[in-house]
Motif scaffolding. Structure first.
Motif, short mmCIF file in Angstrom:
data_model
loop_
_atom_site.label_atom_id
_atom_site.label_comp_id
_atom_site.label_asym_id
_atom_site.label_seq_id
_atom_site.Cartn_x
_atom_site.Cartn_y
_atom_site.Cartn_z
N MET A 18 38.61 36.24 46.95
CA MET A 18 39.85 36.84 47.48
C MET A 18 41.02 36.09 46.83
SD MET A 18 38.96 37.05 51.52
CE MET A 18 38.03 35.53 51.68
N LYS A 54 38.98 38.01 41.04
CA LYS A 54 38.66 39.19 41.88
C LYS A 54 37.37 39.83 41.39
CE LYS A 54 40.95 41.56 44.32
NZ LYS A 54 40.89 41.67 45.78
N ILE A 99 45.78 42.14 46.01
CA ILE A 99 46.28 40.76 45.94
C ILE A 99 47.54 40.63 46.79
CG2 ILE A 99 47.23 38.97 44.41
CD1 ILE A 99 45.39 40.03 42.23
#
Ligand code: NDP
Ligand code: OXD
Length: 308
Positions: free
Chosen positions: A158, A153, A172
């Motif tokens: 992503m 991250k 997340i």
């Protein structure tokens, strides 16, 4: 009370040195050179030979030299009353997160493709991708999976996660076991950081790998038993998958005649994603040795029913 080191494919000398540095009076014996089999209550193990622990009648604890414990739990001759512990260590965790990030960048910057072309002295420009456009799916969201996710991250990727129980971590998306299909469908890069259990053996099989998006990359840094090698090769060869980064293998060292060595879409590393540094973990193991002596609960004890 004494400790026995039982290890294959790992040099016991740095371990003995690390323990002796901490406590020169510690009675630590290295299998098979045992002075007094009855005095051994605590074992430190890496890939021991099946059945070896039945020689120690007073054994109470087996500590894995690594984060994984399948090498211990697969030996059904070990009585259920023996406690098993694993390593949880900041250095081990950081090194794994670095390695996962490195392999994700390796994929999106086409480094395997360029390395193959270098062998042929072939100059070919291929567009690379940005982390911000890539969704990484991390299977197994424990100590190592979470650290890898955090690092990915920070570097723009992503991240989705898959675990047995739902996790709440900002930014997340958390999937659980029965949402595997949806998790796979979104994973442009799949990172396996699962433990080996009855549910996770061969989880990276044809049906599941086929659910990944076209051109997906697979990174297996957990254990070889998660992966069905023939299925992976087939999906790399037919173009569904673009790259596999493999750090763990059915037979280690990987045999010279393995087709994985020379496959143009496979990166092979010799189980080095993250390596336990004896100096870094000696305190936690000695702490557990003392806890065992005082009949206290152990740290990082594995739930033998769950198998992790
Ligand atoms: P943890 O025990 O901390 O985490 C395991 C994770 O897997 C948990 O999130 C758990 O879910 C999840 N899980 C278990 N079963 C399932 C399932 N059926 N479906 C989905 N998720 C599941 O392990 P670590 O992070 O410490 O280590 C992971 C593995 O990494 C080790 O077992 C080892 O084999 C490997 N390893 C490899 C190294 C290398 O150099 N290649 C180095 C170190 C470790 P929940 O959180 O809900 O319980
Ligand atoms: C571990 C490993 O489990 O090295 O720590 O694989």
């Amino acid at each position: 009370m004494s400790i026995v080191l039982v290890c294959n494919h790992r040099d016991p000398k740095p371990w003995v040195k690390a323990f002796k540095n901490k406590n020169p009076n510690l009675d630590i014996q290295v299998y098979p050179d045992i002075k007094d089999i009855n005095s051994v209550n605590f074992a430190i193990s890496w890939q021991h030979e099946h059945g070896v622990f039945s020689q120690f009648p007073n054994l109470k604890v087996i500590a894995s030299m690594g984060a994984g414990v399948h090498h211990i739990l697969r030996d059904k001759t070990i009585p259920k009353s023996i406690k098993v512990t694993r390593i949880v260590d900041d250095n081990l965790t950081k090194d794994m997160a670095d390695f996962v990030l490195l392999n994700c960048l390796y994929g999106i910057r086409n480094l395997k493709f360029h390395a193959q072309n270098q062998l042929d002295k072939h100059w070919e420009i291929k567009a690379y991708r940005q982390p911000e456009d890539i969704k990484v799916g991390i299977m197994g969201f424990g100590v190592l999976g979470k650290a890898a996710a955090k690092k990915l991250k920070l570097n723009g990727f992503m991240v989705n996660s898959l675990s047995k129980s739902r996790k709440k971590i900002e930014g997340i998306k958390s999937y659980i076991e029965n949402e595997l299909d949806q998790f796979l469908a979104e994973s442009q890069i799949l990172v396996c950081l699962l433990p080996i259990t009855e549910d996770t053996k061969a989880i990276l099989n044809h049906d599941n790998l086929k659910k990944l998006p076209q051109n997906a990359q697979v990174i297996n840094v957990a254990r070889s038993q998660h992966l069905v090698e023939d299925d992976l090769i087939q999906l790399l060869d037919d173009g569904h998958l673009s790259l596999a980064c493999l750090d763990v293998f059915q037979t280690e060292p990987l045999p010279k005649d393995s087709r994985l060595w020379s496959h143009p879409k496979v990166s092979v590393t010799p189980h080095v994603a993250s390596m336990t540094d004896p100096d870094s973990v000696v305190n936690q193991i000695l702490d557990n040795f003392n806890r065992m002596k005082n009949n206290e609960s152990l740290k990082n004890e594995v739930d033998r029913e769950k198998a992790y």
